[in-house]
Write an enzyme that holds these catalytic residues in place. Structure first.
Site, mmCIF file in Angstrom:
data_model
loop_
_atom_site.group_PDB
_atom_site.id
_atom_site.type_symbol
_atom_site.label_atom_id
_atom_site.label_comp_id
_atom_site.label_asym_id
_atom_site.label_seq_id
_atom_site.Cartn_x
_atom_site.Cartn_y
_atom_site.Cartn_z
ATOM 1 N N LYS A 143 7.154 -2.270 9.045
ATOM 2 C CA LYS A 143 7.251 -1.235 8.002
ATOM 3 C C LYS A 143 6.654 0.091 8.483
ATOM 4 O O LYS A 143 7.215 1.153 8.258
ATOM 5 C CB LYS A 143 6.545 -1.693 6.723
ATOM 6 C CG LYS A 143 7.255 -2.814 5.974
ATOM 7 C CD LYS A 143 6.730 -2.975 4.575
ATOM 8 C CE LYS A 143 5.309 -3.487 4.528
ATOM 9 N NZ LYS A 143 5.186 -4.935 4.647
ATOM 10 N N SER A 202 5.048 -8.087 9.946
ATOM 11 C CA SER A 202 5.338 -7.560 8.616
ATOM 12 C C SER A 202 4.768 -6.152 8.459
ATOM 13 O O SER A 202 5.469 -5.213 8.075
ATOM 14 C CB SER A 202 4.756 -8.488 7.545
ATOM 15 O OG SER A 202 4.858 -7.915 6.260
ATOM 16 N N HIS A 255 -3.292 1.749 7.265
ATOM 17 C CA HIS A 255 -2.936 0.528 6.538
ATOM 18 C C HIS A 255 -4.144 -0.390 6.486
ATOM 19 O O HIS A 255 -4.827 -0.601 7.485
ATOM 20 C CB HIS A 255 -1.780 -0.205 7.218
ATOM 21 C CG HIS A 255 -1.409 -1.478 6.501
ATOM 22 N ND1 HIS A 255 -0.568 -1.485 5.410
ATOM 23 C CD2 HIS A 255 -1.813 -2.759 6.682
ATOM 24 C CE1 HIS A 255 -0.451 -2.727 4.960
ATOM 25 N NE2 HIS A 255 -1.200 -3.518 5.713
ATOM 26 N N ASP A 279 11.838 -7.785 6.279
ATOM 27 C CA ASP A 279 10.440 -8.024 5.922
ATOM 28 C C ASP A 279 10.276 -8.233 4.426
ATOM 29 O O ASP A 279 9.490 -9.064 3.993
ATOM 30 C CB ASP A 279 9.554 -6.857 6.372
ATOM 31 C CG ASP A 279 8.121 -7.041 5.885
ATOM 32 O OD1 ASP A 279 7.480 -8.001 6.345
ATOM 33 O OD2 ASP A 279 7.681 -6.276 5.020
ATOM 34 N N ARG A 308 6.914 -15.865 2.183
ATOM 35 C CA ARG A 308 5.627 -16.327 2.739
ATOM 36 C C ARG A 308 4.622 -16.608 1.638
ATOM 37 O O ARG A 308 3.842 -17.550 1.723
ATOM 38 C CB ARG A 308 5.064 -15.271 3.702
ATOM 39 C CG ARG A 308 5.758 -15.244 5.052
ATOM 40 C CD ARG A 308 5.421 -13.971 5.814
ATOM 41 N NE ARG A 308 3.989 -13.731 5.862
ATOM 42 C CZ ARG A 308 3.426 -12.524 5.806
ATOM 43 N NH1 ARG A 308 4.164 -11.454 5.682
ATOM 44 N NH2 ARG A 308 2.119 -12.398 5.876
#
Length: 428
Positions: A191, A187, A86, A165, A172
């Site tokens: 996930k 967040s 990620h 989320d 946000r």
């Protein structure tokens, strides 16, 4: 649902700098997911978290509550070791595209659940949708089957994965709380943990084109996420990488797919290749695989893996990519060296050209974007092309040109180049 808490009480607790109990966190995430806590109340709590922070224990519980708000994918049927990556997002950051098939070509399964671009940063799903036919929505069954057969899948997270989320992420963005480290960490990790991967490598960016401009903030975020992953039994490491200058030469969607193909063919910009290989080595090591990703780029296996991935998701790997009808060149006004290319400025220029969105439901132009012709350190003469602006609509170009001109600095001397990868953070 327990009535032992109220949203106002939870907001006040955090507003006053106190620690939220596990029960309070569980209640507020569950109540917000079910609609019993209103958006304006969660907005107030998010701002209190931004200003007051959270303890490590609070962040861990918040993350666990977000995971518990939905389903958790079971990848036990996949025989290959699973490992994901990620990135916290940047300008020209197309690394997921060459990296995912490369790591799959080396024997791992890469369950890549990705997102869309917002603001000045691009989204992986938007880039892939520049490929004719490419489908970014897969059912859980299709996702697991593709991981077993192809070794990689890049798609949107399902509706059932960490729904808390999804609601909070959208909130946000419109309430000025994107930068809250506890909320970013929970967040991302909720996930990724719910996705079911056994190992995870994080690319945490710092600099003008990153959400974390300050390297210390980026380091704190990286350590927080590594701790969260480790606590949930996921082998997690993070690379701190620079995002002051755009990655590679392409910023947009179809242009970044083109650059991906160059990398998979054994070429491509040196910084894109360096980061792709560094992340691939970390991913393979975390998955317990002894393989040479550089060899897989050279011998064509990575390209074969890419083509298989695209075909599996109904894309045509041989189809022509969209090309923008309107182009304009930005040229150097003087002799010298390119001293800097501001990633944020170039990201906003690409956004102005149509490559980005202001709201999550906005459409994007697949062919719009910026192609750099020079990098920091390159010598230029007056009149040399610095970058190329591409758009579907001619009227978008003037505002983008102004930003692109301001983003490139030409000076008398070449700049000192810092490292692309600053450090690796592990739980050890």
């Amino acid at each position: 649902m327990s009535s032992s808490f109220s949203a106002v009480e939870v907001i006040r607790t955090k507003r006053d700098g106190k620690v939220l109990s596990d029960a309070a966190i569980d209640w507020v995430i569950d109540a917000y997911t079910k609609g019993a806590v209103a958006d304006e109340q969660m907005s107030a709590l998010a701002m209190a978290i931004l200003l007051r922070g959270m303890t490590a224990g609070e962040i861990a519980r918040w993350t666990a509550a977000m995971i518990a708000s939905g389903e958790r994918l079971d990848l036990s049927a996949v025989e290959r070791p699973t490992v994901d990556k990620h990135s916290t997002g940047g300008v020209g950051d197309k690394i997921t595209l060459p990296l995912t098939p490369l790591v799959a070509a080396c024997g791992a399964a890469v369950p890549q659940l990705s997102g869309r671009g917002l603001g000045h940063t691009g989204g992986t799903l938007d880039k892939l949708e520049a490929i004719p036919g490419f489908r970014t929505r897969l059912s859980n069954e299709e996702f697991v089957a593709q991981l077993s057969e192809v070794g990689a899948a890049i798609c949107a997270a399902g509706e059932g994965l960490a729904p808390a989320d999804r609601k909070l992420y959208a909130l946000r963005d419109v309430t000025g709380t994107v930068e809250a480290i506890p909320l970013i960490a929970s967040s991302i990790m909720s996930k990724k943990i719910a996705e079911g991967t056994a190992a995870l490598i994080l690319d945490v960016k710092f600099g003008s084109g990153a959400f974390m401009r300050d390297v210390e903030d980026a380091r704190e975020l990286a350590r927080t996420m590594v701790a969260l992953g480790t606590a949930h039994g996921v082998t997690t490491r993070a690379l701190l990488t620079a995002m002051d200058t755009p990655l590679g030469l392409a910023i947009g969607h179809s242009v970044e797919v083109e650059e991906t193909l160059e990398v998979l063919a054994g070429g491509g910009p040196p910084d894109v290749v360096e980061l792709t290989l560094a992340l691939a080595r970390e991913m393979l090591d975390a998955a317990g695989l002894d393989a040479d990703p550089e060899k897989a780029l050279r011998d064509g296996r990575a390209m074969d893996s890419w083509r298989a991935l695209v075909r599996a998701q109904d894309g045509d790997p041989d189809a022509a990519l969209p090309v923008a009808p309107e182009t304009e060149f930005v040229r150097a006004e003087r002799d010298g060296f390119v001293a800097g290319i501001d990633a944020y400025g170039m990201g906003v220029a690409a956004w102005r050209l149509g490559a980005g969105r202001a709201r999550k439901e906005d459409p994007v132009s697949a062919s719009a974007g910026v192609v750099l012709h020079r990098r920091p350190g390159d010598r230029v003469a007056a009149g040399d092309v610095l970058c190329e602006l591409r758009s579907q609509e001619k009227e978008r170009i003037p505002a983008a040109r102004e930003l692109a001109v301001a983003a490139v600095t030409v000076a008398d001397a070449a700049p000192e180049q810092g490292p692309l990868i600053l450090e690796t953070i592990t739980d050890r």
